[in-house]
Design a protein around this motif. Structure first.
Motif, PDB file in Angstrom:
ATOM      1  N   ILE A  55      10.298  12.356 -14.330  1.00  0.00           N
ATOM      2  CA  ILE A  55       9.969  12.568 -12.920  1.00  0.00           C
ATOM      3  C   ILE A  55      11.097  13.373 -12.284  1.00  0.00           C
ATOM      4  N   GLU A  56      10.785  14.544 -11.759  1.00  0.00           N
ATOM      5  CA  GLU A  56      11.782  15.395 -11.133  1.00  0.00           C
ATOM      6  C   GLU A  56      12.227  14.810  -9.790  1.00  0.00           C
ATOM      7  N   SER A  57      13.513  14.910  -9.517  1.00  0.00           N
ATOM      8  CA  SER A  57      14.032  14.384  -8.249  1.00  0.00           C
ATOM      9  C   SER A  57      13.471  15.129  -7.056  1.00  0.00           C
ATOM     10  N   SER A  58      13.084  16.388  -7.246  1.00  0.00           N
ATOM     11  CA  SER A  58      12.542  17.173  -6.146  1.00  0.00           C
ATOM     12  C   SER A  58      11.201  16.642  -5.660  1.00  0.00           C
ATOM     13  N   ARG A  59      10.510  15.860  -6.474  1.00  0.00           N
ATOM     14  CA  ARG A  59       9.204  15.318  -6.090  1.00  0.00           C
ATOM     15  C   ARG A  59       9.324  14.017  -5.310  1.00  0.00           C
ATOM     16  N   LEU A  60      10.513  13.471  -5.196  1.00  0.00           N
ATOM     17  CA  LEU A  60      10.683  12.211  -4.485  1.00  0.00           C
ATOM     18  C   LEU A  60      10.583  12.434  -2.988  1.00  0.00           C
ATOM     19  N   PRO A  61      10.209  11.400  -2.221  1.00  0.00           N
ATOM     20  CA  PRO A  61      10.126  11.530  -0.761  1.00  0.00           C
ATOM     21  C   PRO A  61      11.501  11.820  -0.149  1.00  0.00           C
ATOM     22  N   ASP A  96       0.812  -1.209   0.000  1.00  0.00           N
ATOM     23  CA  ASP A  96       0.000   0.000   0.000  1.00  0.00           C
ATOM     24  C   ASP A  96       0.846   1.259   0.000  1.00  0.00           C
ATOM     25  N   GLU A  97       2.001   1.227   0.702  1.00  0.00           N
ATOM     26  CA  GLU A  97       2.859   2.409   0.732  1.00  0.00           C
ATOM     27  C   GLU A  97       3.429   2.701  -0.664  1.00  0.00           C
ATOM     28  N   THR A  98       3.809   1.644  -1.376  1.00  0.00           N
ATOM     29  CA  THR A  98       4.370   1.849  -2.715  1.00  0.00           C
ATOM     30  C   THR A  98       3.322   2.376  -3.682  1.00  0.00           C
ATOM     31  N   LEU A  99       2.104   1.835  -3.626  1.00  0.00           N
ATOM     32  CA  LEU A  99       1.068   2.331  -4.522  1.00  0.00           C
ATOM     33  C   LEU A  99       0.686   3.773  -4.178  1.00  0.00           C
ATOM     34  N   ALA A 100       0.671   4.130  -2.882  1.00  0.00           N
ATOM     35  CA  ALA A 100       0.389   5.511  -2.501  1.00  0.00           C
ATOM     36  C   ALA A 100       1.468   6.444  -3.053  1.00  0.00           C
ATOM     37  N   LEU A 101       2.739   6.040  -2.973  1.00  0.00           N
ATOM     38  CA  LEU A 101       3.821   6.843  -3.534  1.00  0.00           C
ATOM     39  C   LEU A 101       3.670   6.965  -5.045  1.00  0.00           C
ATOM     40  N   THR A 102       3.289   5.862  -5.705  1.00  0.00           N
ATOM     41  CA  THR A 102       3.125   5.876  -7.165  1.00  0.00           C
ATOM     42  C   THR A 102       2.060   6.886  -7.587  1.00  0.00           C
ATOM     43  N   LEU A 103       0.928   6.867  -6.906  1.00  0.00           N
ATOM     44  CA  LEU A 103      -0.147   7.801  -7.257  1.00  0.00           C
ATOM     45  C   LEU A 103       0.231   9.232  -6.941  1.00  0.00           C
ATOM     46  N   ALA A 104       1.072   9.446  -5.921  1.00  0.00           N
ATOM     47  CA  ALA A 104       1.528  10.803  -5.615  1.00  0.00           C
ATOM     48  C   ALA A 104       2.461  11.329  -6.704  1.00  0.00           C
ATOM     49  N   LEU A 105       3.278  10.460  -7.284  1.00  0.00           N
ATOM     50  CA  LEU A 105       4.181  10.884  -8.353  1.00  0.00           C
ATOM     51  C   LEU A 105       3.457  11.025  -9.682  1.00  0.00           C
ATOM     52  N   HIS A 106       2.307  10.340  -9.827  1.00  0.00           N
ATOM     53  CA  HIS A 106       1.532  10.409 -11.069  1.00  0.00           C
ATOM     54  C   HIS A 106       0.090  10.770 -10.712  1.00  0.00           C
ATOM     55  N   PRO A 107      -0.176  12.019 -10.388  1.00  0.00           N
ATOM     56  CA  PRO A 107      -1.528  12.403  -9.909  1.00  0.00           C
ATOM     57  C   PRO A 107      -2.619  12.245 -10.960  1.00  0.00           C
TER      58      PRO A 107
END
Length: 631
Positions: A322-328, A158-169
Motif C-alpha cells: 500500500i503506497e503512502s500517497s494513497r493514505l488519507p 463505518d468510517e474504517t470500512l469505507a477507508l479499507t474499501l478505498a485502499l482496496h478497490p
C-alpha cells in the motif's frame, strides 16, 4: 549592669520572634491533597487499560496546585459474574477507602459507570463522576444534572470500512470478526453500522466460539477479501487471551490484510484504520477530572466525542504493498524504519571526508612501516627460532640422559633376570656333574647333561635375542624389508598378536642411516601398540615411490594423546629426531578406541643443505590436526 544585660537579652528574643512570625506569614498555606478514583471495566492487564491509565495520570500531574492522589480499581465483569464482581468490588472499596474522601470518580466504559451510579450513595455520595462510553448511556442521561459528565468514544466502524474499501478497490468480500457476548447489543451495533456496505461488497460475520475455530476460519478467507476486526471474546474466560493477542494470532495466518478501529491492536499485525487513540481518550478524561478538582461544575463541562484520526502500521503497509500517497491526509504512520542515509547522512559524509584525508596522510607512511615490520618480523623469528632450538636441545639432552639410564637399567635387568639366572643354572648343573659317580651312562648323569644342554641353548638364545634387539644382524646382512618382516614375525610370536607385513617397490640398496631409522621407528611403533595400546592386530607397510621411501605402522589399540606424550616421554621425540636426521617427515594420527597410525616418509637420495633448518617447528605433521588427537 545586670539590668542592661537582661534588657539586651529580651531585645534579642523579641527580634527573633518577629522574624519567625514574618517568615511563617510569607510561606503559602499548605494545600490539602485531593483523591481521584478510576474504576475500570476490564482487568489491570487489559490492553486498553495499559494505555488509558498512564494518560490519565499524566493529565492529573500538574506543576502547580495541590497534589492529586490517584487510585485505580477493576470491576472485571467479563471474567466473573456481574453480580459477584460488583458486590466484591463494592465491599473492597468500602473497606479500603474508609476514612478517605474521594473527590472525583472516573468510570471507564458503561459497565463501570453503572457500577459507580449503583453504589454511589453507599461508597462516595455526591461525588462527581467522569465517564467514558461508546455512546451516551441511558443511566447517564437520567442523571445528567447530578454531577456527571464524560467522554464519548463510539468506534468509527463505518468510517474504517469505507477507508479499507478505498485502499482496496478490488475487494469483493469483507469478513468481520466482532464478538463480545458479555457486552449487551454489541453485535447489533456492528451490523447496523456496516449495513450500508451490503450493496457494495458481501459481508460475512465470523462468529466462531473458540479460538482454534476462529483461526481455522480466518485461514480459509479467499483472495480479493479484507478482514475487519473489532473485538473477539471466546467462550471460556480461562483461555486468558486478550483481543490484541487474538489479533496477533490472526495476522500470523491471515491471507488478507486486517483493519481495525482500536489502536491497542497496532503492532500486532493489523494494517490500521480510523481510530480514537487510547492516549487521547485518557488525556481527555484526566483533563476533565482536573477541571472538576479545580472547582468546575460537572454540568458545565459538555459531553463530547474524542477526535478520530487515521493510524497505520508502516510495516503492514509495506507487506501489503500500500503506497503512502494513497493514505488519507493527516494520517499517522507508526513503526516506520528510516533508511540509513536518513538517519546518518551527515555522519556518513563527514566520515568519508575524514577517511579520505587520513588516507592521503597515511599513504606516505605505509611503505616505510611495512618495511620496518618485515625487518622486525625477521629478527623476532630468528630470535624465536634460536630460543626454541635452545629450549628443545636442553629438554632433549635431559631426556636422552634419562633414556640412556633407562636403557642401561633395562639391559642390566635383562642380564640379571635372564642370562645370569640361566648361567647360574648351568653352573649348578656342572657342579652336579662334577660330584657325580663318573658314569656318564648313568640315568641321573644323562639327565644332568640334558639340563646343561637345554640351559646352554636357552642362554645362547637369550644373548642372541638381546643382541638382535640392540642391533639386528638381519638388517645389516639382508636389508630393511627382510629385517622388518622377521621382526614382525617375532612380535607376533612373542606377544600372541596378529602382525601383517607388506612391501612394494624396489627396496634394495637403501642407505644404512635410512634403514636404521625406519627399522627403529617400526620397532618403537610396534612395541607401543602392543604394550601401551593393547592392540591385537597390527599392519606394517613399506613402499618405495620413485626417490621416496614410506613406512606405515597401524594398530587397533586404544590410541593416545600426542600432546601429553610429547610433554613427558622420549618415544615420540626420538622418532621425530630420527625422521629429522634423514630429512624425512613423521605423521602421527591417534583416535580414542580406534587405534594409532604412524607414517614416515623420507627421500632416498641425500639432499644438499643450503640453509640452517628451522628447528622451532616439529616435523610431526599431524600436530596441525588437533581434533584427531584424543587421549
Amino acid at each position: 549592669m545586670r539590668v542592661q544585660k537582661h534588657l539586651r537579652g529580651l531585645t534579642v528574643v523579641a527580634i527573633t520572634v518577629a522574624f519567625a512570625s514574618m517568615a511563617s506569614a510569607a510561606e503559602p498555606p499548605e494545600q490539602p491533597s485531593r483523591t481521584v478514583l478510576t474504576i475500570y471495566w476490564g482487568p489491570e492487564s487489559f490492553p486498553g487499560t495499559r494505555q488509558i491509565d498512564p494518560a490519565i495520570r499524566t493529565a492529573l500531574r500538574t506543576p502547580s496546585g495541590s497534589p492529586v492522589n490517584y487510585f485505580a480499581e477493576y470491576l472485571e465483569t467479563e471474567e466473573f459474574p456481574q453480580d459477584t464482581a460488583s458486590a466484591a468490588l463494592r465491599d473492597y472499596i468500602k473497606r479500603k477507602y474508609a476514612g478517605r474522601h474521594i473527590d472525583v470518580v472516573i468510570a471507564v466504559t458503561s459497565a463501570a459507570l453503572q457500577f459507580a451510579l449503583r453504589y454511589r450513595e453507599e461508597l462516595f455520595p455526591r461525588v462527581p463522576i467522569v465517564f467514558l462510553a461508546g455512546r451516551l448511556p441511558q443511566v447517564a442521561a437520567e442523571h445528567s444534572a447530578d454531577g456527571i459528565t464524560g467522554v464519548l468514544s463510539d468506534a468509527p466502524y463505518d468510517e474504517t470500512l469505507a477507508l479499507t474499501l478505498a485502499l482496496h478497490p478490488s475487494t469483493t468480500r469483507v469478513f468481520v470478526v466482532a464478538r463480545a457476548p458479555s457486552v449487551e447489543g454489541y453485535d447489533d451495533r456492528i451490523r447496523a453500522a456496516l449495513r450500508r456496505f451490503s450493496s457494495q461488497v458481501r459481508i460475512t460475520y465470523i462468529n466462531e466460539r473458540t479460538v482454534p475455530a476462529l483461526l481455522a476460519a480466518v485461514k480459509t478467507i479467499p483472495a480479493q477479501s479484507v478482514l475487519f476486526y473489532t473485538r473477539y471474546a471466546p467462550d471460556g474466560a480461562s483461555l486468558g487471551l486478550y483481543p490484541d493477542q487474538i489479533a496477533r494470532l490472526m495476522a500470523a495466518i491471515s491471507p488478507v490484510p486486517i483493519y481495525t478501529i482500536d489502536d491497542v491492536y497496532l503492532g500486532s499485525g493489523v494494517v490500521g484504520g480510523i481510530m480514537r487513540t487510547a492516549e487521547m481518550t485518557g488525556s481527555r478524561l484526566g483533563t476533565i477530572a482536573l477541571q472538576i478538582l479545580d472547582g468546575a461544575r460537572p454540568e458545565s463541562i459538555p459531553i463530547a466525542d474524542v477526535p478520530t484520526a487515521p493510524v497505520f502500521d508502516w510495516r503492514q503497509l509495506q507487506r501489503w504493498g500500500i503506497e503512502s500517497s494513497r493514505l488519507p491526509p493527516k494520517s499517522r504512520v507508526l513503526f516506520s524504519t528510516p533508511t540509513v542515509w536518513e538517519m546518518y547522512g551527515w555522519y556518513i559524509v563527514g566520515a568519508m571526508t575524514i577517511v579520505t584525508v587520513q588516507l592521503a596522510l597515511i599513504a606516505g607512511l605505509v611503505t616505510q612501516r611495512a618495511r620496518r615490520r618485515r625487518a622486525e618480523g625477521v629478527v623476532l623469528a630468528r630470535e624465536a627460532s634460536l630460543r626454541t632450538s635452545y629450549d628443545r636441545i636442553r629438554q632433549l639432552s635431559g631426556r636422552l640422559i634419562n633414556a640412556q639410564e633407562s636403557a642401561r637399567a633395562s639391559l642390566a635387568q635383562d642380564l640379571h633376570d635372564d642370562i645370569c639366572q640361566r648361567l647360574a643354572m648351568v653352573s649348578t648343573t656342572i657342579d652336579r656333574l662334577w660330584s657325580s659317580s663318573g658314569n656318564i651312562q648313568d640315568h641321573a648323569t644323562q639327565h644332568s647333561f640334558t639340563d646343561l644342554a637345554s640351559d646352554t641353548q636357552k642362554t645362547f638364545d637369550a644373548v642372541r635375542q638381546l643382541s638382535h634387539d640392540l642391533h639386528p644382524a638381519t638388517l645389516r646382512v639382508l636389508g630393511l624389508a627382510p629385517a622388518l618382516k622377521n621382526h614382525c614375525v617375532e612380535i607376533a610370536m612373542r606377544h600372541n598378536v596378529e602382525v601383517t607385513f607388506t612391501a612394494q617397490g624396489g627396496l634394495r640398496n637403501i642407505r644404512s642411516d635410512i634403514a636404521i631409522c625406519f627399522f627403529r621407528i617400526a620397532q618403537e611403533s610396534l612395541r607401543n601398540g602392543v604394550v601401551h595400546g593393547g592392540a591385537h592386530r597390527l599392519t606394517v607397510s613399506l613402499a618405495r615411490s620413485r626417490d621416496d621411501l614410506e613406512l606405515t605402522v597401524s594398530d587397533d589399540g586404544c590410541g593416545f594423546n600426542l600432546d601429553a606424550v610429547n610433554g613427558g616421554g622420549v618415544g615420540v621425540i626420538g622418532m621425530e629426531e630420527r625422521a629429522r636426521a634423514i630429512g624425512g617427515t613423521l605423521y602421527i594420527v591417534s583416535v580414542a578406541e580406534r587405534g594409532t597410525t604412524i607414517r614416515i616418509k623420507a627421500p632416498l637420495k641425500q639432499r644438499p643443505t643450503t640453509s640452517i633448518p628451522d628447528v622451532s617447528t616439529p616435523s610431526v605433521a599431524a600436530r596441525a590436526d588437533q581434533s584427531m588427537l584424543v587421549g
